[in-house]
Design an enzyme around this catalytic site. Structure first.
Site, PDB file in Angstrom:
ATOM      1  N   ARG A 228      15.221  13.294   1.001  1.00 33.86           N
ATOM      2  CA  ARG A 228      16.549  13.044   0.443  1.00 33.86           C
ATOM      3  C   ARG A 228      17.589  13.213   1.550  1.00 33.86           C
ATOM      4  O   ARG A 228      17.459  14.099   2.414  1.00 33.86           O
ATOM      5  CB  ARG A 228      16.866  14.027  -0.694  1.00 33.86           C
ATOM      6  CG  ARG A 228      16.120  13.745  -2.003  1.00 33.86           C
ATOM      7  CD  ARG A 228      16.552  12.432  -2.661  1.00 33.86           C
ATOM      8  NE  ARG A 228      15.885  12.172  -3.927  1.00 33.86           N
ATOM      9  CZ  ARG A 228      14.834  11.359  -4.094  1.00 33.86           C
ATOM     10  NH1 ARG A 228      14.324  10.705  -3.066  1.00 33.86           N
ATOM     11  NH2 ARG A 228      14.322  11.162  -5.295  1.00 33.86           N
ATOM     12  N   HIS A 276      15.938   3.439   1.932  1.00 35.74           N
ATOM     13  CA  HIS A 276      15.312   4.238   0.880  1.00 35.74           C
ATOM     14  C   HIS A 276      14.163   3.478   0.202  1.00 35.74           C
ATOM     15  O   HIS A 276      14.230   3.150  -0.988  1.00 35.74           O
ATOM     16  CB  HIS A 276      16.351   4.681  -0.163  1.00 35.74           C
ATOM     17  CG  HIS A 276      15.843   5.801  -1.022  1.00 35.74           C
ATOM     18  ND1 HIS A 276      16.661   6.771  -1.575  1.00 35.74           N
ATOM     19  CD2 HIS A 276      14.588   6.125  -1.454  1.00 35.74           C
ATOM     20  CE1 HIS A 276      15.938   7.619  -2.288  1.00 35.74           C
ATOM     21  NE2 HIS A 276      14.676   7.252  -2.227  1.00 35.74           N
TER      22      HIS A 276
END
Ligand SMILES: NC(=O)c1ccc[n+]([C@@H]2O[C@H](COP(=O)([O-])OP(=O)(O)OC[C@H]3O[C@@H](n4cnc5c(N)ncnc54)[C@H](O)[C@@H]3O)[C@@H](O)[C@H]2O)c1
Ligand SMILES: O=C(O)[C@H](O)CO
Length: 313
Positions: A228, A276
Site C-alpha cells: 500500500r 497498482h
C-alpha cells in the site's frame, strides 16, 4: 441461500453467473441502493454503508481483494457498517501469489543483472561491461511474510538469493531466515539490499518505510513497494535516492491513486512505476474460494481467510 454482490468496477453479470454456477441452489443478486432484503452472504468492494448495516442475519461478508484496509477504515467512521458478529473474509491468494512472484522475481533479476545500469549506458551509446553483482551481496528482505510475502520469499530463495522475512510471528519457510516483531526489525534491515514490502495497511505499518528504515539498509539498496502507498514516506525515499543510499525503487502503490501528474515520482530516473496491478483479483479463482468458504461455513466449520478486526488485517 441469498447472496448479494456489489463492486464498483467489476463485470457484475459475470460474477452473478459465476456464483450461481458454483452454488446452484443460491439466489444471487446485484445489490442496488434501496435493497433492504435479507441476505446470507455479501460479496463486496467499497460497499455502501447501507448495504451491510443492520444486516445481522449475514453469515459472512467477502472482500473481493486481499487488503481490507478500505473496508476497515470505513468502519472507523461507520462502526455499524459491519454488524456485530458478522465475520469478514478476504481473498487469500486466489491467484495473486503467482502474480506477485512474477512481479518481484522479474524486478529483482532486472536489478541483479544491472539492466538498469545498462539501459543508462545504452542511452549514452556506451559499450561498457560492468562488474557483476554477487548473490552474497544481494540479500532480499520481505516485509510481511503472509500469504503473498511468504510465496514471494520462497520464489526468490529458489533463485538462490539469500532471503529473509519479517512478520509478527516467526515463520518456518525452508531456506528463509525469519525475523519477528519490532525487537528484530533492525536485525532484519541490517544487510538487506533489496527491500520488498508486502505488509497490510494497519495503524502499526503506516509510514514504516521512512528515512529511519531506509538508512538501516545495505548501501545502494533497492526498494519495491507492492502493498500500500501509505507504507512509504515518499519524500524520504526521494531523499534516500538523492543521497545514493537507495539506488532504485519500483513502486506499484501510492498514497494517492491515481498518482497525480505533478508527482516528482513520475520524473525520477531511478523510480519505476506500475499502476497498482502487481496482483489483481482473478474472478474465477476468487469465486471458487468464496464458494468453498461458504460451503465450509454452512457445515459449521471455521474456514481460513477471516479478517481479525482486532489486528486490522
Ligand atoms: N499491489 C497489489 O496489487 C496488491 C495485491 C494484493 C495485496 N496487496 C497488499 O498485500 C498485503 C499483504 O497481503 P497478504 O495476503 O500476504 O496478507 P497476510 O495477512 O497474509 O500477510 C500479512 C503479513 O504481514 C505481517 N504483519 C502484519 N502486521 C505486522 C506488523 N505490525 N509487524 C510485522 N509484521 C506484520 C503478518 O505477520 C503477515 O506475515 C495486503 O494487505 C494488500 O495491502 C497488494
Ligand atoms: O488488496 C488487493 O487485493 C489489491 O491491492 C486491490 O486493492
Amino acid at each position: 441461500m441469498d447472496i448479494i454482490f456489489h463492486h464498483p468496477t467489476f463485470d457484475t453479470q459475470f460474477w452473478l453467473d459465476g456464483m450461481q454456477q458454483l452454488i446452484p441452489d443460491a439466489r444471487v443478486r446485484q445489490w442496488r441502493p434501496g435493497d433492504n432484503q435479507p441476505a446470507d452472504y455479501a460479496l463486496v468492494w467499497h460497499p455502501p454503508v447501507e448495504m451491510l448495516s443492520g444486516h445481522s442475519e449475514l453469515k459472512g461478508v467477502f472482500a473481493l481483494g486481499a487488503g481490507v484496509d478500505s473496508i476497515l477504515s470505513k468502519l472507523q467512521t461507520h462502526p455499524d457498517m459491519l454488524p456485530e458478529g458478522v465475520p469478514l473474509f478476504r481473498l487469500e491468494d486466489t491467484g495473486m501469489a503467482l502474480q506477485m512472484q512474477e512481479y518481484a522475481v522479474s524486478q529483482v533479476l532486472h536489478w541483479f543483472r544491472r539492466f538498469d545500469d545498462y539501459q543508462a549506458l545504452k542511452l549514452q551509446a556506451k559499450w561498457l561491461p560492468l562488474e557483476d553483482y554477487r548473490r552474497e551481496d544481494f540479500t532480499i528482505g520481505v516485509l510481511g511474510a503472509g500469504v503473498l510475502g511468504g510465496k514471494v520469499a520462497e520464489s526468490l530463495a529458489a533463485w538462490d538469493f539469500p532471503v529473509r522475512c519479517w512478520s509478527r510471528s516467526k515463520k518456518n519457510y525452508p531456506g528463509i531466515t525469519s525475523y519477528a516483531g519490532n525487537e528484530e526489525l533492525s536485525d532484519f534491515l541490517n544487510g538487506t539490499r533489496v527491500l520488498i514490502n508486502l505488509l497490510p495497511n494497519t495503524p502499526q505499518t503506516v509510514g514504516i518505510i521512512n528515512s529511519q528504515m531506509l538508512n538501516q539498509l545495505a548501501d545502494e539498496a533497492y526498494v519495491m513497494n507492492l502493498a500500500r502507498g501509505v507504507h512509504l514516506v515518499e519524500n524520504d525515499l526521494l531523499a534516500a535516492l538523492d543521497s545514493g543510499k537507495v539506488k532504485a525503487a519500483m513502486l506499484d502503490v501510492f498514497a494517492k491513486e491515481p498518482l497525480p501528474e505533478n508527482s516528482p515520482l513520475w520524473k525520477h530516473p531511478r523510480i519505476a512505476i506500475t499502476p497498482h496491478l502487481a496482483a489483481v483479483t482473478r474472478p474465477q479463482e476468487a469465486m471458487e474460494y468464496i464458494a468453498k468458504t461458504i460451503r465450509e461455513i454452512e457445515k459449521g466449520e471455521s474456514p481460513s481467510g477471516q479478517v481479525s478486526l482486532h489486528n486490522g488485517y
